[in-house]
Design a protein around this motif. Structure first.
Motif, PDB file in Angstrom:
ATOM      1  N   SER A 172      45.570 -14.258   6.981  1.00  0.00           N
ATOM      2  CA  SER A 172      44.468 -15.109   6.192  1.00  0.00           C
ATOM      3  C   SER A 172      45.269 -16.444   5.976  1.00  0.00           C
ATOM      4  O   SER A 172      44.664 -17.407   5.276  1.00  0.00           O
ATOM      5  N   LYS A 173      46.296 -16.643   6.641  1.00  0.00           N
ATOM      6  CA  LYS A 173      47.035 -18.018   6.745  1.00  0.00           C
ATOM      7  C   LYS A 173      47.233 -18.447   5.272  1.00  0.00           C
ATOM      8  O   LYS A 173      46.684 -19.623   4.965  1.00  0.00           O
ATOM      9  N   SER A 174      47.747 -17.656   4.408  1.00  0.00           N
ATOM     10  CA  SER A 174      47.980 -18.015   3.045  1.00  0.00           C
ATOM     11  C   SER A 174      49.401 -17.769   2.503  1.00  0.00           C
ATOM     12  O   SER A 174      50.015 -16.899   2.964  1.00  0.00           O
ATOM     13  N   PHE A 175      49.738 -18.333   1.304  1.00  0.00           N
ATOM     14  CA  PHE A 175      50.949 -18.036   0.958  1.00  0.00           C
ATOM     15  C   PHE A 175      50.983 -18.566  -0.751  1.00  0.00           C
ATOM     16  O   PHE A 175      51.189 -19.615  -1.370  1.00  0.00           O
ATOM     17  N   HIS A 176      49.902 -17.622  -1.508  1.00  0.00           N
ATOM     18  CA  HIS A 176      49.329 -17.879  -2.467  1.00  0.00           C
ATOM     19  C   HIS A 176      50.500 -17.601  -3.613  1.00  0.00           C
ATOM     20  O   HIS A 176      51.083 -16.667  -3.634  1.00  0.00           O
ATOM     21  N   LEU A 177      50.767 -18.509  -4.638  1.00  0.00           N
ATOM     22  CA  LEU A 177      51.867 -18.393  -5.804  1.00  0.00           C
ATOM     23  C   LEU A 177      51.134 -17.405  -6.934  1.00  0.00           C
ATOM     24  O   LEU A 177      50.049 -17.814  -7.442  1.00  0.00           O
ATOM     25  N   LYS A 178      51.956 -16.595  -7.250  1.00  0.00           N
ATOM     26  CA  LYS A 178      51.397 -15.731  -8.519  1.00  0.00           C
ATOM     27  C   LYS A 178      52.627 -15.672  -9.528  1.00  0.00           C
ATOM     28  O   LYS A 178      53.879 -15.624  -9.156  1.00  0.00           O
ATOM     29  N   LYS A 179      52.152 -15.269 -10.696  1.00  0.00           N
ATOM     30  CA  LYS A 179      53.250 -15.031 -11.740  1.00  0.00           C
ATOM     31  C   LYS A 179      52.058 -14.253 -12.851  1.00  0.00           C
ATOM     32  O   LYS A 179      51.017 -14.489 -13.349  1.00  0.00           O
ATOM     33  N   GLY A 180      52.718 -12.871 -13.339  1.00  0.00           N
ATOM     34  CA  GLY A 180      52.049 -12.189 -14.161  1.00  0.00           C
ATOM     35  C   GLY A 180      51.989 -12.588 -15.655  1.00  0.00           C
ATOM     36  O   GLY A 180      51.082 -12.419 -16.287  1.00  0.00           O
ATOM     37  N   SER A 181      52.795 -13.253 -16.358  1.00  0.00           N
ATOM     38  CA  SER A 181      52.883 -13.616 -17.424  1.00  0.00           C
ATOM     39  C   SER A 181      53.699 -15.138 -17.772  1.00  0.00           C
ATOM     40  O   SER A 181      54.959 -15.280 -17.526  1.00  0.00           O
ATOM     41  N   LEU A 182      52.888 -15.925 -17.980  1.00  0.00           N
ATOM     42  CA  LEU A 182      53.481 -17.407 -18.141  1.00  0.00           C
ATOM     43  C   LEU A 182      54.141 -17.648 -19.458  1.00  0.00           C
ATOM     44  O   LEU A 182      53.884 -17.045 -20.304  1.00  0.00           O
ATOM     45  N   HIS A 183      55.148 -18.728 -19.224  1.00  0.00           N
ATOM     46  CA  HIS A 183      55.987 -19.005 -20.464  1.00  0.00           C
ATOM     47  C   HIS A 183      55.604 -20.646 -20.626  1.00  0.00           C
ATOM     48  O   HIS A 183      55.428 -21.264 -19.476  1.00  0.00           O
ATOM     49  N   VAL A 184      55.935 -21.055 -21.789  1.00  0.00           N
ATOM     50  CA  VAL A 184      55.788 -22.716 -21.908  1.00  0.00           C
ATOM     51  C   VAL A 184      56.877 -23.337 -20.893  1.00  0.00           C
ATOM     52  O   VAL A 184      56.265 -24.471 -20.300  1.00  0.00           O
ATOM     53  N   SER A 185      57.918 -22.754 -20.679  1.00  0.00           N
ATOM     54  CA  SER A 185      58.935 -23.580 -19.603  1.00  0.00           C
ATOM     55  C   SER A 185      58.273 -23.400 -18.226  1.00  0.00           C
ATOM     56  O   SER A 185      58.911 -24.229 -17.573  1.00  0.00           O
TER      57      SER A 185
END
Length: 127
Positions: free
Chosen positions: A90-103
């Motif tokens: 898919s020529k992709s490198f998607h950035l993921k995070k399950g639970s975000l913090h203010v930092s």
């Protein structure tokens, strides 16, 4: 509320004679999310070679810092709860995070570099 940004100039490309038509495209601009929400930032690329993909993060008042790197198909990078998998189909490198913090509020950059496919200017060393 958390603020996530990718650069307003999200596509970087160069004349084909110089870089073989390589480009990286980030589709999001400014993204505002609640704490503990999940995040996906899209990054797609085009290249004729073997890419190395990077995600950089830039926190307010600081320079960009390397967050993730991957150089092989299906290779997963992870750091600080973020992850991205290099997918050559898919020529992709998607950035993921399950639970975000203010930092996590910052500017995020997807960057690509070709790997060296041959010897350049005396880089070869024979023992």
């Amino acid at each position: 509320m958390l603020l996530f940004r990718v650069p307003s100039v999200t596509q970087v490309s160069f004349p084909p004679g110089q870089t073989h038509g390589n480009s990286v495209n980030q589709t999001e601009g400014k993204v505002t999310l609640s704490e503990e929400a999940s995040l996906t930032m899209n990054c797609t690329y085009s290249t004729s070679g073997y890419p190395v993909l990077f995600w950089y993060v830039q926190y307010l008042g600081n320079g960009p810092q390397l967050l993730l790197k991957a150089s092989g198909d299906k290779e997963k990078g992870s750091n600080k709860g973020f992850e991205a998998t290099l997918d050559s189909s898919s020529k992709s490198f998607h950035l993921k995070k399950g639970s975000l913090h203010v930092s996590d509020s910052a500017v995020y950059y997807c960057v690509m570099s070709d790997t060296v496919t041959g010897t350049v200017g005396g880089a070869e060393r024979k023992l």
